[in-house]
Motif scaffolding. Structure first.
Motif, PDB file in Angstrom:
ATOM      1  N   ARG A 190       6.422   1.121  -9.337  1.00 36.90           N
ATOM      2  CA  ARG A 190       5.447   0.363  -8.557  1.00 36.90           C
ATOM      3  C   ARG A 190       4.323  -0.214  -9.436  1.00 36.90           C
ATOM      4  O   ARG A 190       3.577  -1.091  -8.988  1.00 36.90           O
ATOM      5  N   SER A 235      12.594   4.924   0.305  1.00 37.53           N
ATOM      6  CA  SER A 235      11.300   5.025   1.009  1.00 37.53           C
ATOM      7  C   SER A 235      11.487   4.646   2.479  1.00 37.53           C
ATOM      8  O   SER A 235      12.140   3.657   2.796  1.00 37.53           O
ATOM      9  N   ARG A 250       9.478   3.291   4.290  1.00 35.23           N
ATOM     10  CA  ARG A 250       8.785   2.019   4.517  1.00 35.23           C
ATOM     11  C   ARG A 250       9.736   0.850   4.841  1.00 35.23           C
ATOM     12  O   ARG A 250       9.450   0.009   5.667  1.00 35.23           O
ATOM     13  N   THR A 309       4.552   7.344  -5.996  1.00 36.30           N
ATOM     14  CA  THR A 309       5.700   8.264  -6.018  1.00 36.30           C
ATOM     15  C   THR A 309       6.743   7.816  -7.042  1.00 36.30           C
ATOM     16  O   THR A 309       7.675   8.558  -7.329  1.00 36.30           O
ATOM     17  N   ARG A 351       0.864  -1.188   0.000  1.00 31.33           N
ATOM     18  CA  ARG A 351       0.000   0.000   0.000  1.00 31.33           C
ATOM     19  C   ARG A 351       0.889   1.223   0.000  1.00 31.33           C
ATOM     20  O   ARG A 351       1.812   1.321   0.807  1.00 31.33           O
ATOM     21  N   GLY A 352       0.616   2.137  -0.895  1.00 31.81           N
ATOM     22  CA  GLY A 352       1.410   3.359  -0.917  1.00 31.81           C
ATOM     23  C   GLY A 352       1.021   4.171  -2.129  1.00 31.81           C
ATOM     24  O   GLY A 352       0.217   3.715  -2.971  1.00 31.81           O
ATOM     25  N   SER A 353       1.556   5.377  -2.243  1.00 31.92           N
ATOM     26  CA  SER A 353       1.156   6.229  -3.356  1.00 31.92           C
ATOM     27  C   SER A 353       2.098   6.017  -4.544  1.00 31.92           C
ATOM     28  O   SER A 353       3.120   5.330  -4.434  1.00 31.92           O
ATOM     29  N   GLY A 367      10.856   5.708  -3.537  1.00 30.77           N
ATOM     30  CA  GLY A 367       9.841   6.728  -3.811  1.00 30.77           C
ATOM     31  C   GLY A 367      10.549   7.826  -4.565  1.00 30.77           C
ATOM     32  O   GLY A 367      11.161   7.564  -5.603  1.00 30.77           O
ATOM     33  N   GLU A 378      -5.700   3.598   3.294  1.00 31.65           N
ATOM     34  CA  GLU A 378      -4.361   3.324   3.844  1.00 31.65           C
ATOM     35  C   GLU A 378      -4.432   2.154   4.829  1.00 31.65           C
ATOM     36  O   GLU A 378      -5.452   1.948   5.474  1.00 31.65           O
ATOM     37  N   ILE A 379      -3.347   1.421   4.914  1.00 27.02           N
ATOM     38  CA  ILE A 379      -3.228   0.306   5.869  1.00 27.02           C
ATOM     39  C   ILE A 379      -2.034   0.598   6.766  1.00 27.02           C
ATOM     40  O   ILE A 379      -0.960   0.955   6.274  1.00 27.02           O
TER      41      ILE A 379
HETATM   42  N1  UDP Z   1       2.079   4.217   4.323  1.00 24.60           N
HETATM   43  C1  UDP Z   1       1.414   3.385   5.186  1.00 24.60           C
HETATM   44  N2  UDP Z   1       0.210   2.870   4.812  1.00 24.60           N
HETATM   45  C2  UDP Z   1      -0.352   3.146   3.603  1.00 24.60           C
HETATM   46  C3  UDP Z   1       0.341   4.003   2.725  1.00 24.60           C
HETATM   47  C4  UDP Z   1       1.568   4.516   3.108  1.00 24.60           C
HETATM   48  O1  UDP Z   1       1.882   3.101   6.289  1.00 24.60           O
HETATM   49  O2  UDP Z   1      -1.443   2.633   3.326  1.00 24.60           O
HETATM   50  C5  UDP Z   1       3.399   4.753   4.720  1.00 24.60           C
HETATM   51  C6  UDP Z   1       4.495   4.057   3.935  1.00 24.60           C
HETATM   52  O3  UDP Z   1       4.936   2.916   4.559  1.00 24.60           O
HETATM   53  C7  UDP Z   1       5.572   5.113   3.805  1.00 24.60           C
HETATM   54  C8  UDP Z   1       4.790   6.422   3.898  1.00 24.60           C
HETATM   55  O4  UDP Z   1       3.501   6.105   4.390  1.00 24.60           O
HETATM   56  O5  UDP Z   1       6.492   5.017   4.846  1.00 24.60           O
HETATM   57  C9  UDP Z   1       4.675   7.126   2.573  1.00 24.60           C
HETATM   58  O6  UDP Z   1       4.287   6.178   1.602  1.00 24.60           O
HETATM   59  P1  UDP Z   1       4.141   6.556   0.070  1.00 24.60           P
HETATM   60  O7  UDP Z   1       3.973   5.309  -0.700  1.00 24.60           O
HETATM   61  O8  UDP Z   1       3.072   7.585  -0.096  1.00 24.60           O
HETATM   62  O9  UDP Z   1       5.501   7.286  -0.304  1.00 24.60           O
HETATM   63  P2  UDP Z   1       7.006   6.770  -0.309  1.00 24.60           P
HETATM   64  O10 UDP Z   1       7.663   7.511   0.827  1.00 24.60           O
HETATM   65  O11 UDP Z   1       7.044   5.300  -0.141  1.00 24.60           O
HETATM   66  O12 UDP Z   1       7.511   7.212  -1.637  1.00 24.60           O
END
Ligand code: UDP
Length: 384
Positions: free
Chosen positions: A215, A274, A276, A211, A207-209, A270, A253-254
């Motif tokens: 992906r 990231s 994550r 960026t 789960r994520g945007s 990202g 979001e999760i």
């Molecule tokens: N995130 C999350 N749950 C979600 C979506 C995102 O916990 O459903 C967290 C994700 O793990 C990351 C942050 O939010 O650390 C930003 O995620 P995103 O994918 O938007 O951007 P990234 O930093 O990975 O490019």
């Protein structure tokens, strides 16, 4: 079609099918052998890094400071001033110039500086709070700039990201920004216990945007084979229309804790690395890390095929599917790598390791300064 033609048609198809089947079986066996070979090699070559006082990460400090081995002059700092925010530790107090592009990020950094100020000699440094590194490696003499993430093309000096304390991406679940690695560590570890390997959902998860478009293949695989992968795009602050979530409505979001339900967790770059990445390992799930260019200070100590499964950033839907299927069919190997990754982050990436990294980085950096930092009226005392 008469009976004879039908029999002929059936026979040709059966041969073709058999041929196709055995060809793809052959390719699958070849891939399996390659993967098992890589896992065995990684295991044989792995030596655990020395952990006393966090020295595990020390080589990265030396590596990042290597371009500055002839010393850092005041002119080099002045020349780098427009790349970030100027900090000084002077007489064991922390000072900063007024401008900070992202105040929550500066706060996250200052939390650690306040922990080490009493052990740090006088130092002055330029700290970049943007995502993107600033110093292209072979473009003139490198300037000393601290950044949280880079690829091998940059000469920035890596520091532990602000988000270990505050200033990470603001999402619905973390409206004031992802941070507090200390409490997230605890809550994810607790949730991991609720989801032992044998009870985890046997699927890939993300789960994520959007960026990065790297992906997309996983999201498409999930749409085509939801029994294999559950992956969907969420909204970020830049979201304008369904195009930004690959022509589907944004998913909910999760929480990082709830990622622990799944056996296989995906990480992608990202804008830069990231945040994550480190969280996923604490679930004791198997991490699939797509693309290895973007790093934070601790990444190089984690080994592909030993702590995580590396995935080529150009992998197609089919490539991702094949490797997922391999690990579904080799559950013991998947579990073993998941445990190794978990152990590394759990034992080497504690809050005290982050503090140690900041302290050692600034001590080593201070040795390179060819001048004595002096306070000036652009610097303000940071009181924490
Ligand atoms: N995130 C999350 N749950 C979600 C979506 C995102 O916990 O459903 C967290 C994700 O793990 C990351 C942050 O939010 O650390 C930003 O995620 P995103 O994918 O938007 O951007 P990234 O930093 O990975 O490019």
């Amino acid at each position: 079609m008469n009976t004879l033609n039908f029999a002929l048609f059936y026979f040709i198809n059966a041969v073709a099918c058999h041929h196709d089947h055995s060809r793809s079986k052959n390719m699958y066996d070849k891939l399996s052998n390659q993967i098992i070979g890589k896992i065995n090699k990684a295991k044989n070559e792995y030596t655990s890094c020395y952990t006393k006082n966090g020295t595990c990460f020390y080589p990265n400090i030396l590596n990042d400071l290597e371009p500055f081995k002839n010393g850092i002059t005041r002119e080099m700092i002045t020349g780098a001033a427009d790349k970030g925010t100027r900090y000084m530790i002077y007489n064991h107090d922390v000072y900063r110039e007024a401008k900070c592009m992202f105040p929550a990020r500066c706060e996250g950094i200052e939390y650690f500086l306040s922990k080490i100020q009493l052990n740090t000699p006088d130092v002055e440094f330029i700290l970049n709070t943007r995502d993107w590194p600033q110093i292209i490696k072979h473009y003139g003499d490198p300037k000393p700039v601290f950044s949280f993430s880079k690829t091998d093309d940059y000469a920035d000096i890596m520091y532990p990201a602000w988000s270990f304390w505050s200033g990470g991406p603001a999402i619905k679940l973390h409206p004031s920004g992802l941070g507090r690695w200390d409490s997230l560590r605890k809550s994810i570890l607790k949730q991991a216990e609720q989801w032992p390997w044998k009870n985890k959902i046997n699927k890939g998860f993300f789960r994520g945007s959007r960026t990065s478009e790297q992906r997309d293949p996983l999201i498409l695989l999930s749409r085509n084979q939801p029994e294999l992968v559950d992956a969907a795009y969420t909204k970020n602050q830049a979201w304008k229309s369904d195009k930004d979530t690959l022509f589907a409505p944004p998913a909910d979001e999760i929480s990082l804790e709830d990622h622990c339900q799944y056996k296989y967790l995906f990480n992608f770059r990202g804008v830069a690395a990231s945040f994550r990445f480190k969280h996923l390992f604490l679930c004791k799930s198997l991490v699939f890390h797509v693309g290895e260019d973007w790093k934070e200070f601790f990444y190089q100590f984690m080994k592909p095929w030993y702590h995580y499964v590396p995935i080529n950033p150009n992998a197609s839907e089919k490539d991702i599917k094949n490797i997922l299927v391999f690990f579904k069919e080799h559950d013991d190997l998947a579990k073993e790598i998941a445990e190794q990754g978990y152990r590394f982050i759990r034992t080497h990436l504690r809050m005290k390791d982050i503090t140690w990294y900041w302290e050692t980085l600034l001590q080593e950096y201070a040795k390179l300064l060819k001048y004595k930092p002096k306070l000036d009226n652009e610097l303000n005392l940071i009181n924490r």
